[in-house]
Design a protein around this motif. Structure first.
Motif, PDB file in Angstrom:
ATOM      1  N   GLN A  74       0.997  -1.284   0.044  1.00 54.20           N
ATOM      2  CA  GLN A  74      -0.057   0.183  -0.177  1.00 54.20           C
ATOM      3  C   GLN A  74       0.877   1.215  -0.043  1.00 54.20           C
ATOM      4  N   GLU A 126      -0.167  -8.598  11.534  1.00 52.81           N
ATOM      5  CA  GLU A 126      -0.302  -7.403  10.630  1.00 52.81           C
ATOM      6  C   GLU A 126       0.403  -8.008   9.064  1.00 52.81           C
ATOM      7  N   ASP A 140      -0.888 -12.379   6.281  1.00 51.93           N
ATOM      8  CA  ASP A 140      -2.321 -12.214   5.948  1.00 51.93           C
ATOM      9  C   ASP A 140      -3.226 -12.813   7.115  1.00 51.93           C
ATOM     10  N   GLY A 141      -4.088 -11.786   7.723  1.00 51.30           N
ATOM     11  CA  GLY A 141      -4.879 -12.159   8.835  1.00 51.30           C
ATOM     12  C   GLY A 141      -5.922 -13.389   8.571  1.00 51.30           C
TER      13      GLY A 141
HETATM   14  N1  SAM Z   1      -7.400   2.544  12.955  1.00 52.67           N
HETATM   15  C1  SAM Z   1      -7.238   2.342  11.363  1.00 52.67           C
HETATM   16  C2  SAM Z   1      -8.681   2.387  11.036  1.00 52.67           C
HETATM   17  O1  SAM Z   1      -9.466   2.093  11.671  1.00 52.67           O
HETATM   18  O2  SAM Z   1      -8.755   2.943   9.835  1.00 52.67           O
HETATM   19  C3  SAM Z   1      -6.465   0.968  11.037  1.00 52.67           C
HETATM   20  C4  SAM Z   1      -5.373   0.839  11.511  1.00 52.67           C
HETATM   21  S1  SAM Z   1      -4.073  -0.341  11.098  1.00 52.67           S
HETATM   22  C5  SAM Z   1      -2.973   0.972  10.415  1.00 52.67           C
HETATM   23  C6  SAM Z   1      -4.895  -1.118   9.450  1.00 52.67           C
HETATM   24  C7  SAM Z   1      -3.911  -2.146   9.443  1.00 52.67           C
HETATM   25  O3  SAM Z   1      -4.471  -3.077   8.716  1.00 52.67           O
HETATM   26  C8  SAM Z   1      -2.816  -1.947   8.168  1.00 52.67           C
HETATM   27  O4  SAM Z   1      -1.468  -1.702   8.872  1.00 52.67           O
HETATM   28  C9  SAM Z   1      -3.039  -2.772   7.065  1.00 52.67           C
HETATM   29  O5  SAM Z   1      -1.666  -3.229   6.663  1.00 52.67           O
HETATM   30  C10 SAM Z   1      -3.530  -4.097   7.905  1.00 52.67           C
HETATM   31  N2  SAM Z   1      -4.010  -4.835   6.927  1.00 52.67           N
HETATM   32  C11 SAM Z   1      -4.923  -4.974   5.996  1.00 52.67           C
HETATM   33  N3  SAM Z   1      -5.453  -5.838   5.253  1.00 52.67           N
HETATM   34  C12 SAM Z   1      -4.774  -6.770   6.284  1.00 52.67           C
HETATM   35  C13 SAM Z   1      -4.755  -8.274   6.256  1.00 52.67           C
HETATM   36  N4  SAM Z   1      -5.508  -8.854   5.164  1.00 52.67           N
HETATM   37  N5  SAM Z   1      -4.157  -9.036   7.395  1.00 52.67           N
HETATM   38  C14 SAM Z   1      -3.626  -8.339   8.033  1.00 52.67           C
HETATM   39  N6  SAM Z   1      -3.336  -6.837   8.153  1.00 52.67           N
HETATM   40  C15 SAM Z   1      -4.189  -6.312   7.263  1.00 52.67           C
END
Ligand code: SAM
Length: 277
Positions: free
Chosen positions: A30, A104, A136-137
């Motif tokens: 991203q 993450e 990946d989650g």
């Molecule tokens: N607090 C923020 C909000 O609500 O908009 C979100 C915080 S955090 C920065 C969001 C995180 O989700 C990002 O660091 C992104 O890399 C992660 N993310 C997105 N898709 C994901 C996935 N499939 N598995 C794990 N993490 C993921």
């Protein structure tokens, strides 16, 4: 003056002045922008969407963590999907948990957040109870055999890498990883501008959980100043215990939160029907 413009929704955008750009680069997953704004301090933006700011992130992190943790009342094993900034991890570690696993996707979000926004995680990543998995989650939830008391989906919106975290299949996989009386919470976007997203999350969670309830958090830097979260568990009442119960459970956290209180916990669910499907 330079401006950051978040254009997420048809005919609406919000702008924040850019005083300094601290970082702007594309990771494997991203586009990451971190800039300084005179009102909100440092701002973390992923793929053009505001994720958090120094000034108001505590509202979001307290509400995505303490609502499920205090509704549960005795969580010892917690899973956070996303949350690479460490804000939710910091709040979970205020509770007497045995372990918190943070999954993450993008390790550059973790390293950049610790470098430019250290107060958000405030040392949470080096807590011996915290374990960080960079993957990946959805894959983690499929592969792990662990059982959790609370699962927190602190992800980006359902576009790009976050998309897979907003499906009924993923929520069913999460349900299988929850202990009895376990609770899951999902960040579900700006309710006024994304009513379909909120409706989709509620509907998808209802396929796996008997109790599904949206609640709200007022976050000034999310479009419309409001964020919807959806909690799910064995029953709707379990998500919003009586104030007396919440006050008792909240006692050890007294003075460690700036926004969350037991009264706010209950009110957040009361306000939700304004937007909830
Ligand atoms: N607090 C923020 C909000 O609500 O908009 C979100 C915080 S955090 C920065 C969001 C995180 O989700 C990002 O660091 C992104 O890399 C992660 N993310 C997105 N898709 C994901 C996935 N499939 N598995 C794990 N993490 C993921």
């Amino acid at each position: 003056m330079r401006w950051f413009q978040e254009k997420l929704y048809e005919h609406h955008k919000q702008a924040l002045s850019i005083d300094t750009v601290h970082y702007h680069w594309r990771t494997e997953f991203q586009d990451v922008l971190i800039f300084e704004n005179a009102t909100f301090g440092k701002v973390l933006v992923l793929d053009g969407i505001v994720q958090l700011t120094e000034r108001d992130n505590h509202i979001y992190h307290e509400m995505i963590v303490h609502v499920p943790m205090l509704a549960h009342g005795a969580a010892r094993n917690v899973l956070i999907i996303g949350g690479g900034d460490g804000g939710a991890l910091k709040e979970v570690l205020k509770h007497p948990v045995e372990r918190v696993t943070l999954v993450e996707l993008d390790d550059e979000v973790i390293s950049l957040s610790q470098l430019y926004l250290p107060n958000v995680s405030d040392g949470a990543f080096i807590d011996p109870r915290a374990s960080v998995q960079v993957m990946d989650g959805t894959r983690y939830v499929e592969q792990t055999r662990e059982k959790f008391d609370v699962i927190i989906i602190d992800s980006t919106d359902p576009l790009g890498p976050g998309e897979t975290l907003f499906t009924a299949a993923f929520y069913e996989a999460c349900r299988r990883r929850l202990r009895p009386s376990g609770i899951i919470v999902v960040q579900s976007g700006a309710p006024f501008f994304q009513p379909k997203e909120l409706e989709m999350v509620c509907r998808s969670l209802s396929e796996s959980f008997d109790g599904v309830r949206p609640y709200l958090a007022p976050v000034p830097t999310y479009a419309g100043g409001m964020l919807a979260l959806v909690a799910a568990g064995a029953s709707r009442d379990a998500l919003r215990p009586p104030c007396k119960v919440l006050r008792e459970r909240f006692r050890p956290l007294q003075g460690q939160t700036r926004y969350y209180t037991p009264e706010v916990h209950r009110a957040a669910f009361t306000l939700a029907p304004i937007f909830a499907p």
